[in-house]
Design an enzyme around this catalytic site. Structure first.
Site, PDB file in Angstrom:
ATOM      1  CG  HIS A 130      -1.956  -1.088   1.101  1.00 10.78           C
ATOM      2  ND1 HIS A 130      -1.960  -2.184   1.931  1.00 10.78           N
ATOM      3  CD2 HIS A 130      -2.976  -1.257   0.246  1.00 10.78           C
ATOM      4  CE1 HIS A 130      -2.959  -2.975   1.583  1.00 10.78           C
ATOM      5  NE2 HIS A 130      -3.590  -2.435   0.572  1.00 10.78           N
ATOM      6  CB  CYS A 172      -8.835  -0.132 -10.388  1.00  8.80           C
ATOM      7  SG  CYS A 172      -9.413  -1.175  -9.049  1.00  8.80           S
TER       8      CYS A 172
END
Ligand code: PEP
Ligand code: MG
Length: 606
Positions: A194, A507
């Site tokens: 992340h 995505c």
């Protein structure tokens, strides 16, 4: 005495940067360590003493508060803690560590705390262990004071810095405002973690996997970061700096050249239109691209709006934020993903129990389904905002039809409640799902009829399909977006969506590689969603490739049985595009080596 000062790591986000380093402690439980220059030792000792004094004052303050609220007896512990801090022999010991090992005060204090624990943990009994805490707690206060001080110092200065840290986490990337960060470099961190996703979307050059980085750095030391080669040069000399500045200039020129394509429509020469949207995480991102150059926001990661606060944002706050995104997109769809926290995306004010396997634990939609108040507030804000544009709601980490039904139930209730309260809500706000867990791939033929669209989150799908933690640097070599199983899952999702007449997109980060984007278009995806900085590159590739050719790339890649084979197919696609480019115009290289999926090395040597 030429000394090799180039540290080689793993390239995570492209770009070049040159500037002073700031070692960050934004990662909980990780204490920054850096070496202190001989001449800076007196300053470091002064920092330590100041922190001890501050911690002692803080203890005194707490003692007074507890004495007034609860009673003198309960407050006595603070006075014991102050006595521990005032012990001159312990302070001397920590100072000695700083001087002899030439380390920063934080590292020396941390080492003392560890020693307290080690020496007492071998002794049996809770009371003894409690005793260890009594000794170390006051010194933890010193550590807090030192770190607060570190933050204050960096906030007071004005220059831009290269952030260096032990681990690449979202907290490190967001440590300072974006315009003060030149690059991010860390000892560990996965390319699809992340933190890495965030660094790419912020547009910082980023390099991870730099061995012993922190012990080689000094606060303020000048470094040159190459986010393409994955290297960091320590204390570059003037000749290196000059060379670096020339490269920086060339890169700027290439970015400028590519931006010519930014405003064109992503349509293939044989008339196939791909929808090209952007992934964003904050309002700041809205200033990094021109909405007219996109087909909308394909992924609005809302968790980052929550992460930048000290408490949950209210309905009103969220409503205003979402409304601004919708208004800025001027009628183009905005795909708002509901809160996807957990794993390494933690909220400082929302403490969850420690989990052994957080990626398989309490995260994403699981939290929303269990803590429905959070979901309701977010849906209310989103639905209210949807009157100001075109909104789509996207659910993360879906694993079963039951979850989708539960969210639909809450969604309908929230909508009805809002209408009853007099709000004007468009009746057709689509609800879609992220396909990022293998179970969702398998049940999709059934689930697809209960959702309005699908978006594949390959960052997570790859980790769950291959059983490789996306945030664990020890296995980052095994995190392979080109694994044939990944392609099979991708092709299956595209086919199911197409058959059901539902729009599909990808995505995850892999869609940002232009050759991969072509392959996805060939598989049948209607859209890809990428970070804004990669938009021109993908657009250019789409405009230079026929749909027939994209279908061939997909078919060839799917016929491969190894990752190596898939990479070969994509490399060939890239080479064809380069060749065409050279034949068709007398431009320098336009498409760069911006390859988030890891074949850049092969192209350089091939
Ligand atoms: C993904 O998993 O691919 C994704 C887009 O979501 P995130 O990276 O935020 O988990
Ligand atoms: Mg995900």
């Amino acid at each position: 005495m030429a000394q090799m000062r180039i540290v080689k790591g793993v390239a995570v986000a492209p770009g070049l940067a040159l500037g002073p380093v700031h070692v960050v402690n934004a990662t909980p439980h990780v204490v920054p360590t850096w070496s202190v220059a001989e001449e800076d030792l007196p300053r470091e000792i002064a920092r330590l003493r100041e922190a001890v004094a501050l911690a002692s004052e803080e203890l005194h303050r707490r003692q007074k508060v507890v004495a007034a609220e609860v009673g003198e007896r309960d407050a006595a512990i603070f006075s014991v803690h102050r006595t521990i801090l005032q012990d001159p022999s312990t302070l001397k010991e920590v100072e000695k560590m700083v001087r002899e090992q030439r380390i920063n005060a934080e590292a020396a204090v941390q080492s003392l705390i560890e020693r307290f624990h080690k020496s007492l943990s071998s002794i049996e009994g809770d009371s003894v262990r409690g005793f260890a805490s009594d000794f170390s707690d006051p010194w933890r206060g010193v550590l807090d004071a030192l770190m607060r001080h570190e933050r204050q110092v960096i906030e007071q200065t004005e220059g831009k810095v290269v952030l260096a840290a032990a681990e690449l986490t979202p907290q490190v990337v967001t440590f300072l405002e974006r315009d003060r960060v030149l690059a991010v470099i860390t000892e560990t961190g996965g390319r699809f973690s992340h933190g890495a996703v965030l660094a790419r979307s912020f547009g910082f050059p980023c390099v991870v996997g730099l061995p012993n980085l922190l012990s080689r750095l000094e606060q303020g030391m000048r470094v040159a970061v190459d986010g393409e080669a994955g290297t960091v040069q320590l204390r570059p000399e003037q000749v290196d700096i000059d060379r670096f500045l020339v490269r920086l200039e060339r890169r700027r020129a290439r970015v400028k050249k590519l931006s010519v394509h930014a405003g064109l429509v992503p349509e293939t020469p044989d008339g196939h239109r791909l929808s090209l949207t952007v992934n964003i995480e904050s309002l700041r991102d809205l200033d990094t691209f021109n909405p007219a150059h996109t087909d909308g926001v394909g992924l609005l990661r809302t968790e980052f709006l929550y992460m930048e606060r000290s408490q949950f944002p209210s309905e009103e706050e969220q409503y205003r934020l979402y409304r601004r995104v919708l208004e800025r997109m001027e009628g183009r769809p905005v795909t708002l993903r509901t809160l996807d926290i957990g794993n390494d995306k933690q909220l400082p004010y929302f403490k969850t129990p420690k989990e052994n396997n957080p990626a398989l634990g309490w995260r994403g939609l699981r939290i929303s389904v269990e803590w429905q108040d959070l979901l309701r507030v977010q849906l209310r804000a989103a639905l209210r905002a949807s009157a100001h544009g075109v909104m789509r709601i996207l659910l993360p980490m879906v694993t079963s039809i039951e979850e989708v039904r539960e969210v639909h139930r809450v969604f309908d209730e929230v909508k009805k409640q809002l209408i009853d309260q007099g709000y004007e809500i468009p009746h057709d706000v689509p609800v879609g799902i992220m396909v990022e867990v293998p179970s969702a791939v398998f049940v999709l033929p059934h689930m697809i009829h209960e959702v309005d669209f699908v978006s594949v989150g390959t960052n997570d799908l790859v980790q769950y399909l291959l059983a490789v933690d996306r945030d664990n640097p020890w296995v980052s070599k095994l995190y392979d977006v080109h694994h044939p199983a990944v392609l099979m899952a991708l092709a299956q999702v595209a086919r199911v969506a197409q058959e059901a007449g539902r729009p599909s997109s990808v995505c995850g980060e892999m869609a940002g590689d232009y050759a991969t984007a072509l392959m996805l278009m060939g598989m049948g995806y209607d859209a890809v969603s990428v970070v804004p900085s990669l938009l021109p590159e993908v657009k250019y590739a789409v405009r230079e490739t026929t749909h027939t050719e994209a279908c061939q790339i997909a078919a060839q890649a799917l016929a491969e049985t190894t990752s190596e084979g898939v990479r070969r197919v994509l490399t060939q696609a890239r080479e064809r595009l380069h060749l065409r480019q050279l034949q068709s115009r007398d431009v320098d290289e336009v498409l760069g080596s911006n390859d988030v999926n890891g074949d850049s090395k092969k192209r350089e040597t091939g």
